[in-house]
Scaffold this motif. Structure first.
Motif, short mmCIF file in Angstrom:
data_model
loop_
_atom_site.label_atom_id
_atom_site.label_comp_id
_atom_site.label_asym_id
_atom_site.label_seq_id
_atom_site.Cartn_x
_atom_site.Cartn_y
_atom_site.Cartn_z
N VAL A 91 0.86 -1.18 0.00
CA VAL A 91 0.00 0.00 0.00
C VAL A 91 0.90 1.23 0.00
O VAL A 91 1.84 1.33 0.79
N GLU A 92 0.60 2.17 -0.89
CA GLU A 92 1.29 3.44 -0.91
C GLU A 92 0.30 4.55 -0.59
O GLU A 92 -0.68 4.75 -1.30
N ALA A 93 0.52 5.23 0.52
CA ALA A 93 -0.32 6.34 0.95
C ALA A 93 0.58 7.52 1.30
O ALA A 93 1.68 7.33 1.80
N ALA A 94 0.09 8.71 1.05
CA ALA A 94 0.90 9.89 1.34
C ALA A 94 0.74 10.39 2.77
O ALA A 94 1.67 10.92 3.36
N TRP A 95 -0.48 10.22 3.34
CA TRP A 95 -0.76 10.84 4.64
C TRP A 95 -1.46 9.89 5.60
O TRP A 95 -2.05 8.89 5.19
N ARG A 96 -1.37 10.24 6.88
CA ARG A 96 -2.28 9.69 7.88
C ARG A 96 -3.63 10.37 7.70
O ARG A 96 -3.70 11.53 7.31
N TYR A 97 -4.69 9.65 7.99
CA TYR A 97 -6.03 10.24 7.88
C TYR A 97 -6.28 11.10 9.11
O TYR A 97 -6.77 10.66 10.13
N ALA A 98 -5.88 12.35 8.99
CA ALA A 98 -5.98 13.31 10.09
C ALA A 98 -6.14 14.70 9.49
O ALA A 98 -5.99 14.90 8.29
N PHE A 99 -6.47 15.65 10.34
CA PHE A 99 -6.69 17.03 9.89
C PHE A 99 -5.38 17.62 9.34
O PHE A 99 -4.32 17.39 9.91
N PRO A 100 -5.44 18.38 8.24
CA PRO A 100 -6.63 18.77 7.46
C PRO A 100 -6.93 17.88 6.27
O PRO A 100 -7.85 18.15 5.52
N VAL A 101 -6.14 16.79 6.09
CA VAL A 101 -6.37 15.92 4.94
C VAL A 101 -7.75 15.28 5.02
O VAL A 101 -8.44 15.14 4.00
N ALA B 180 -4.51 14.54 -5.39
CA ALA B 180 -4.03 13.60 -6.41
C ALA B 180 -2.67 14.02 -6.95
O ALA B 180 -1.78 13.19 -7.17
N GLU B 181 -2.46 15.32 -7.15
CA GLU B 181 -1.18 15.81 -7.64
C GLU B 181 -0.07 15.54 -6.62
O GLU B 181 1.04 15.14 -6.97
N LEU B 182 -0.37 15.77 -5.34
CA LEU B 182 0.63 15.52 -4.31
C LEU B 182 0.91 14.03 -4.16
O LEU B 182 2.06 13.62 -3.95
N ASP C 37 -7.86 4.27 -4.44
CA ASP C 37 -8.97 4.64 -3.56
C ASP C 37 -8.58 5.88 -2.78
O ASP C 37 -7.42 6.32 -2.84
N ASP C 38 -9.54 6.45 -2.06
CA ASP C 38 -9.24 7.66 -1.31
C ASP C 38 -8.61 7.36 0.05
O ASP C 38 -7.59 7.94 0.41
N VAL C 39 -9.22 6.44 0.83
CA VAL C 39 -8.74 6.16 2.18
C VAL C 39 -8.71 4.65 2.40
O VAL C 39 -9.62 3.93 1.97
N LEU C 40 -7.67 4.16 3.05
CA LEU C 40 -7.60 2.76 3.47
C LEU C 40 -7.81 2.73 4.98
O LEU C 40 -7.04 3.34 5.72
N CYS D 58 -3.50 5.06 -2.31
CA CYS D 58 -4.58 5.81 -1.68
C CYS D 58 -4.03 7.11 -1.12
O CYS D 58 -2.82 7.25 -0.91
N LEU D 59 -4.92 8.04 -0.88
CA LEU D 59 -4.51 9.33 -0.34
C LEU D 59 -4.04 9.20 1.10
O LEU D 59 -3.00 9.74 1.47
N ALA D 60 -4.82 8.50 1.91
CA ALA D 60 -4.54 8.48 3.35
C ALA D 60 -4.78 7.10 3.95
O ALA D 60 -5.59 6.32 3.44
N ARG D 61 -4.07 6.84 5.04
CA ARG D 61 -4.21 5.59 5.79
C ARG D 61 -4.62 5.92 7.21
O ARG D 61 -4.02 6.78 7.87
N THR D 62 -5.65 5.25 7.70
CA THR D 62 -6.10 5.51 9.06
C THR D 62 -5.23 4.74 10.06
O THR D 62 -4.80 3.61 9.79
N PRO D 63 -4.95 5.34 11.20
CA PRO D 63 -4.22 4.62 12.25
C PRO D 63 -5.15 3.67 12.99
O PRO D 63 -6.36 3.66 12.76
N LYS D 64 -4.58 2.84 13.85
CA LYS D 64 -5.41 1.99 14.69
C LYS D 64 -6.24 2.85 15.63
O LYS D 64 -5.81 3.91 16.06
N PRO D 65 -7.46 2.41 15.97
CA PRO D 65 -8.27 3.17 16.91
C PRO D 65 -7.52 3.40 18.22
O PRO D 65 -6.95 2.46 18.79
#
Length: 244
Positions: free
Chosen positions: A76-86, A106-108, A207-210, A235-242
């Motif tokens: 999986v290749e993601a640029a960011w953590r799923y957090a503000f402001p992404v 998408a550009e980033l 996809d947008d978020v994993l 994907c754009l972002a990856r969520t951390p564990k709860p």
């Protein structure tokens, strides 16, 4: 008949048009509609699992879940953590049809992937967006994964096949379910179009978020069973564990 005045110079050069940062509304000092200060404050993905990109305390590690059972996708290749402001930008793109937000992300992400290719990540043969069911597509009006795949395809110079993956069965929204329910919800949810030619190919899902990875796993398994040589996930972002 000439519609431009007689001059040796161009009347308008769009690449020199001054842009405004989509986050702070100040003048953008980068090639994107984003100022360097806001770009630096984005929640860039630091240490993460080498397979599923789950955020981890350090780099170069593989998470326990991937060690216990290797997923059907290779990476999986993601640029960011799923957090503000992404997370806010993705919501505005996905649920409020603010497409410039998605285009910026998408550009980033494309720049992130180009760097990963330079570091040795194999380039895929083609991109496949995660499909939406017909009812949800009619309600939303567009498939955000399809738009991201089109933008990435142009930037990365990779073909996109938007209709090879199908979702004939629609269950509950994945966002409303826990990890176990997500897996049950995706059983036999996806199929391949009869025209899809995936055998022997390296495919990247877009996809947008994993979140739990259930959707990516279901699609990657489907593609591998159909003979795909390798499946990656962009994907754009990856969520951390709860709780992390």
């Amino acid at each position: 008949m000439r519609c431009q005045p007689f001059t040796d110079s161009q009347v308008y050069i769009w690449t020199k048009n001054k842009q405004t940062c989509l986050l702070c509304a100040e003048a953008a000092d980068t090639e994107h509609p984003l100022c360097s200060s806001c770009e630096g404050e984005l929640p860039w993905l630091g240490g993460h699992c080498l397979v599923c990109a789950l955020p981890l305390p350090a780099s170069g590690l593989t998470c326990g879940a991937c060690q216990k059972r290797a997923p059907s996708f290779a990476r999986v290749e993601a640029a960011w953590r799923y957090a503000f402001p992404v997370d806010s930008l993705i919501t505005r793109f996905k649920h409020q049809a603010q497409w410039p937000m998605g285009r910026l992300l998408a550009e980033l992400l494309s720049h992130h992937l180009q760097h990963a290719f330079a570091e040795g990540l194999p380039r895929p043969d083609l991109l496949l967006p995660v499909p939406l069911g017909r009812k949800r597509l009619r309600s939303r009006g567009f498939n955000q994964a399809g738009m991201l795949a089109d933008w990435l395809g142009k930037s990365l110079r990779r073909p996109v096949q938007e209709h090879w993956l199908l979702r004939p069965q629609e269950g509950a929204h994945q966002q409303e379910l826990d990890a176990a329910a997500r897996k049950r919800n995706l059983r036999q949810a996806f199929t391949l179009d009869e025209r899809a030619e995936v055998h022997g190919r390296h495919i990247a899902l877009v996809d947008d978020v994993l979140t739990t990875g259930a959707t990516a796993e279901a699609l990657a398994r489907l593609l591998r069973n159909a003979g795909a040589a390798r499946v990656d996930v962009y994907c754009l972002a990856r969520t951390p564990k709860p709780g992390d």
